[in-house]
Design a protein around this motif. Structure first.
Motif, PDB file in Angstrom:
ATOM      1  N   TRP A 264      26.350  31.667  13.120  1.00 44.52           N
ATOM      2  CA  TRP A 264      27.455  31.311  14.012  1.00 44.52           C
ATOM      3  C   TRP A 264      26.965  30.388  15.113  1.00 44.52           C
ATOM      4  CZ3 TRP A 264      32.602  32.837  13.563  1.00 44.52           C
ATOM      5  CH2 TRP A 264      32.867  33.775  12.564  1.00 44.52           C
ATOM      6  N   GLU A 265      27.825  29.469  15.493  1.00 45.62           N
ATOM      7  CA  GLU A 265      27.519  28.516  16.556  1.00 45.62           C
ATOM      8  C   GLU A 265      28.575  28.634  17.653  1.00 45.62           C
ATOM      9  OE1 GLU A 265      26.909  23.676  17.170  1.00 45.62           O
ATOM     10  OE2 GLU A 265      27.518  24.520  15.239  1.00 45.62           O
ATOM     11  N   THR A 266      28.119  28.730  18.896  1.00 48.25           N
ATOM     12  CA  THR A 266      29.025  28.821  20.043  1.00 48.25           C
ATOM     13  C   THR A 266      29.388  27.405  20.490  1.00 48.25           C
ATOM     14  OG1 THR A 266      27.969  30.883  20.725  1.00 48.25           O
ATOM     15  CG2 THR A 266      29.347  29.764  22.346  1.00 48.25           C
ATOM     16  N   LEU A 267      30.644  27.029  20.287  1.00 44.45           N
ATOM     17  CA  LEU A 267      31.091  25.692  20.660  1.00 44.45           C
ATOM     18  C   LEU A 267      31.408  25.576  22.143  1.00 44.45           C
ATOM     19  CD1 LEU A 267      33.430  24.883  17.633  1.00 44.45           C
ATOM     20  CD2 LEU A 267      30.997  24.357  17.919  1.00 44.45           C
ATOM     21  N   GLY A 268      31.792  26.668  22.777  1.00 44.69           N
ATOM     22  CA  GLY A 268      32.111  26.624  24.206  1.00 44.69           C
ATOM     23  C   GLY A 268      32.625  27.960  24.685  1.00 44.69           C
ATOM     24  N   ALA A 269      32.684  28.096  26.002  1.00 48.83           N
ATOM     25  CA  ALA A 269      33.219  29.295  26.653  1.00 48.83           C
ATOM     26  C   ALA A 269      34.068  28.834  27.830  1.00 48.83           C
ATOM     27  CB  ALA A 269      32.101  30.225  27.112  1.00 48.83           C
ATOM     28  N   TYR A 270      35.331  29.235  27.830  1.00 48.46           N
ATOM     29  CA  TYR A 270      36.290  28.757  28.823  1.00 48.46           C
ATOM     30  C   TYR A 270      36.914  29.947  29.547  1.00 48.46           C
ATOM     31  CZ  TYR A 270      35.714  24.685  25.831  1.00 48.46           C
ATOM     32  OH  TYR A 270      35.176  23.667  25.090  1.00 48.46           O
ATOM     33  N   LEU A 271      37.098  29.774  30.848  1.00 51.16           N
ATOM     34  CA  LEU A 271      37.629  30.838  31.698  1.00 51.16           C
ATOM     35  C   LEU A 271      39.148  30.790  31.722  1.00 51.16           C
ATOM     36  CD1 LEU A 271      36.945  33.119  33.710  1.00 51.16           C
ATOM     37  CD2 LEU A 271      36.999  31.384  35.514  1.00 51.16           C
ATOM     38  N   HIS A 272      39.781  31.951  31.531  1.00 52.36           N
ATOM     39  CA  HIS A 272      41.242  32.079  31.594  1.00 52.36           C
ATOM     40  C   HIS A 272      41.571  33.288  32.464  1.00 52.36           C
ATOM     41  CE1 HIS A 272      41.874  29.141  28.345  1.00 52.36           C
ATOM     42  NE2 HIS A 272      40.812  29.703  27.781  1.00 52.36           N
ATOM     43  N   SER A 273      42.775  33.263  33.022  1.00 47.81           N
ATOM     44  CA  SER A 273      43.224  34.376  33.854  1.00 47.81           C
ATOM     45  C   SER A 273      44.697  34.636  33.579  1.00 47.81           C
ATOM     46  CB  SER A 273      43.017  34.068  35.342  1.00 47.81           C
ATOM     47  OG  SER A 273      43.779  32.950  35.731  1.00 47.81           O
ATOM     48  N   THR A 274      45.041  35.912  33.489  1.00 48.60           N
ATOM     49  CA  THR A 274      46.421  36.353  33.310  1.00 48.60           C
ATOM     50  C   THR A 274      46.644  37.579  34.182  1.00 48.60           C
ATOM     51  OG1 THR A 274      45.804  37.710  31.407  1.00 48.60           O
ATOM     52  CG2 THR A 274      46.592  35.487  30.943  1.00 48.60           C
ATOM     53  N   ASP A 275      47.625  37.502  35.074  1.00 40.58           N
ATOM     54  CA  ASP A 275      47.960  38.640  35.940  1.00 40.58           C
ATOM     55  C   ASP A 275      46.748  39.153  36.706  1.00 40.58           C
ATOM     56  OD1 ASP A 275      50.524  38.451  34.910  1.00 40.58           O
ATOM     57  OD2 ASP A 275      50.140  39.929  33.340  1.00 40.58           O
ATOM     58  N   ASP A 276      46.028  38.204  37.333  1.00 38.63           N
ATOM     59  CA  ASP A 276      44.847  38.541  38.141  1.00 38.63           C
ATOM     60  C   ASP A 276      43.744  39.201  37.328  1.00 38.63           C
ATOM     61  OD1 ASP A 276      46.127  37.513  40.349  1.00 38.63           O
ATOM     62  OD2 ASP A 276      46.963  39.473  40.943  1.00 38.63           O
ATOM     63  N   ARG A 277      43.758  38.968  36.044  1.00 43.30           N
ATOM     64  CA  ARG A 277      42.698  39.471  35.178  1.00 43.30           C
ATOM     65  C   ARG A 277      42.030  38.286  34.498  1.00 43.30           C
ATOM     66  NH1 ARG A 277      45.942  44.094  31.912  1.00 43.30           N
ATOM     67  NH2 ARG A 277      47.378  42.344  31.746  1.00 43.30           N
ATOM     68  N   TYR A 278      40.723  38.324  34.455  1.00 41.54           N
ATOM     69  CA  TYR A 278      39.951  37.206  33.932  1.00 41.54           C
ATOM     70  C   TYR A 278      39.354  37.575  32.578  1.00 41.54           C
ATOM     71  CZ  TYR A 278      40.159  35.109  38.598  1.00 41.54           C
ATOM     72  OH  TYR A 278      40.583  34.559  39.776  1.00 41.54           O
ATOM     73  N   TYR A 279      39.281  36.570  31.713  1.00 41.21           N
ATOM     74  CA  TYR A 279      38.558  36.737  30.459  1.00 41.21           C
ATOM     75  C   TYR A 279      37.973  35.384  30.047  1.00 41.21           C
ATOM     76  CZ  TYR A 279      42.488  34.682  27.868  1.00 41.21           C
ATOM     77  OH  TYR A 279      43.462  33.836  27.401  1.00 41.21           O
ATOM     78  N   ILE A 280      36.852  35.452  29.369  1.00 41.79           N
ATOM     79  CA  ILE A 280      36.156  34.263  28.883  1.00 41.79           C
ATOM     80  C   ILE A 280      36.475  34.101  27.406  1.00 41.79           C
ATOM     81  CG2 ILE A 280      33.905  33.183  28.557  1.00 41.79           C
ATOM     82  CD1 ILE A 280      32.879  34.828  30.885  1.00 41.79           C
ATOM     83  N   SER A 281      37.056  32.984  27.054  1.00 40.90           N
ATOM     84  CA  SER A 281      37.391  32.691  25.661  1.00 40.90           C
ATOM     85  C   SER A 281      36.198  31.977  25.023  1.00 40.90           C
ATOM     86  CB  SER A 281      38.646  31.821  25.583  1.00 40.90           C
ATOM     87  OG  SER A 281      38.947  31.504  24.242  1.00 40.90           O
TER      88      SER A 281
END
Length: 484
Positions: A264-281
């Motif tokens: 597997w190859e990691t192409l990128g990691a992007y930060l998102h937030s929904t309802d004051d909750r954060y997750y890294i895609s």
């Protein structure tokens, strides 16, 4: 020690007289003046009576030398003691001249609890997160990752004045101050450790700390296009908070390092937030070379070898033996790869269906080849039509008698030579009939074999083209945020 002093001397302005009941044991420079044994009293400057002896700091003498020497002997130790106490009082408030001294003073405050503000919440800022993919378990649909986070927050009780302490930052042990907790929400297993045993404290009360989080996340990968799969996996990050109290978090930026790991190859990691909750895609993609060589290419080569096996003649048994070997080989291939194939998910890998279709094609080709071999030899299909021998064996007895009667009649009408010629002619006719029947059966079987070969060839070619197109082009949608 000092004894009573009766002598009184004259000076301009005021005369100082020592109280015999007082002692020279002040506790500070200011207390010295408050409890001094010397009192000022207005005395006639012309008055001078009596004689005595005095002892000041172990020195005694007659009153004749008091004005010139005794007063100076008394004034000198008093001023020295006063100056010493004043100097000590001044150094008591500014005696930290090193970072270590300042750090010890901050540690002695024992600020190991969260700063208590009016809104019962502490704001923390995660300035940066460094993401790294450790492993991807395709069989169990799990992602192993590691995150290095730099955290900043403010504790007003750790503030100091740079004009008093000329330092902008000091280093304190992590265990001596309060540090916020951050963790991975959707992690099956997660652990957080301090990157270092110390952290940095700035003069304005801001603290900077680094932690390392190791987590194993359950990801519903979209493996329908395996081995051409490309999908994302969320890694949710959260801090402790309940009923309005706790901590609130803000994340600055996310960076990826060491993106290549395994197949597997990691192409990128992007930060998102929904309802004051954060997750890294996290965007992941399979390296296509290894799965193509180990999975797709063997199946393609086995089907191609099965197609080429139609060049072998039907009359010999080599074709059937070769096809049986291909089926057994592909079955063993599937058993070996069973532990390496992706697990079942909402969008399961279509390559499993591909292997099933390939196995069915090999088995059907083997069965058709066996049936056509029987047709070429006996002219009948298994379980459907009887062979020529079986038809001869089941002729009625009356027909045999008629033939025998005819033969006996011929034998009676002809001579011995005629009978021999007749037997030879019948034998040759029977051989010719069998040869003609065998040729007809072989011709029929050959036509059926060619027709099946072209059908098999076109069907296999269309199937592989359609399967590769589906693997590459088709998209299966997966809800990756169902854990919220």
């Amino acid at each position: 020690m000092c004894q009573t002093i009766d002598h009184v001397t004259r000076e301009k302005g005021a005369i100082g007289r020592i109280d015999p009941e007082a002692t020279l044991t002040p506790t500070s420079g200011l207390d010295f003046f408050k409890s001094s044994p010397i009192r000022d009293e207005p005395v006639d400057r012309e008055q001078a009576t009596g004689t005595s002896s005095a002892c000041i700091d172990g020195i005694s003498g007659p009153n004749t030398g008091w004005r010139s020497a005794g007063w100076h002997e008394l004034r000198s130790p008093v001023l020295n003691v006063t100056a010493g106490f004043l100097s000590g009082a001044g150094n008591a408030t500014n005696n930290c001249t090193s970072r270590r001294c300042l750090a010890n003073e901050l540690v002695n405050k024992k600020l190991i609890t969260q700063p208590q503000r009016d809104n019962c919440s502490e704001y923390i800022f995660v300035s940066s997160i460094e993401y790294q993919t450790i492993k991807v378990d395709t069989k169990n649909l799990r992602l192993g990752c590691r995150l290095r986070a730099t955290i900043e927050w403010t504790d007003d009780d750790l503030y100091w004045d740079p004009s008093v302490y000329p330092f902008n930052e000091v280093i304190l042990p992590v265990s001596k101050v309060w540090t916020p907790d951050i963790f991975v929400t959707n992690g099956i297993s997660s652990s957080t450790q301090n990157s270092f045993r110390d952290l940095i404290v700035f003069s304005n009360g801001t603290l900077r700390h680094r932690v390392v989080m190791a987590a194993e996340v359950n990801c519903e990968f979209n493996l329908f296009n395996y081995p051409f799969a490309e999908d994302e996996c969320p890694v949710a990050i959260q801090t402790w908070s309940t009923q309005g109290c706790g901590t609130t978090m803000e994340i600055g930026q996310v960076e990826v390092y060491d993106g290549s790991h395994g197949e597997w190859e990691t192409l990128g990691a992007y930060l998102h937030s929904t309802d004051d909750r954060y997750y890294i895609s996290v965007i992941l993609k399979i390296r296509q070379q290894n799965p193509f060589i180990t999975l797709l290419l063997p199946s393609i080569l086995l089907i191609l070898a099965d197609m080429v096996s139609f060049a072998l003649p039907l009359g010999c048994g080599e074709r059937n033996s070769f096809k049986v070997t291909l089926v057994l080989s592909f079955t063993m291939f599937l058993l070996i790869l069973n532990d390496h194939l992706p697990g079942d998910s909402e969008c399961g890998p279509v390559i499993k269906n591909h292997f099933c279709v390939c196995l069915v094609m090999l088995v059907v080709s083997m069965l058709v080849s066996m049936v056509l071999t029987r047709v070429a030899k006996d002219g009948g299909l298994v379980f459907c039509c009887s062979s020529g021998r079986a038809a001869t064996a089941h002729k009625p007895r009356g027909a045999d008698r008629e033939i025998k009667a005819g033969v006996s009649v011929i034998q009676l009408d002809n001579s011995e030579d005629g009978r021999m010629h007749q037997k030879l002619s019948d034998f040759l006719d029977a051989i010719k009939a069998k040869e003609a029947e065998r040729e007809r059966n072989e011709a029929f079987a050959d036509k059926m074999d060619k027709a099946f070969f072209w059908f098999y060839f076109f069907l296999g070619t269309l199937y592989f083209c359609a399967m590769i197109t589906v693997m590459v082009k088709y998209e299966c949608n997966v809800n990756h945020l169902d854990f919220w």
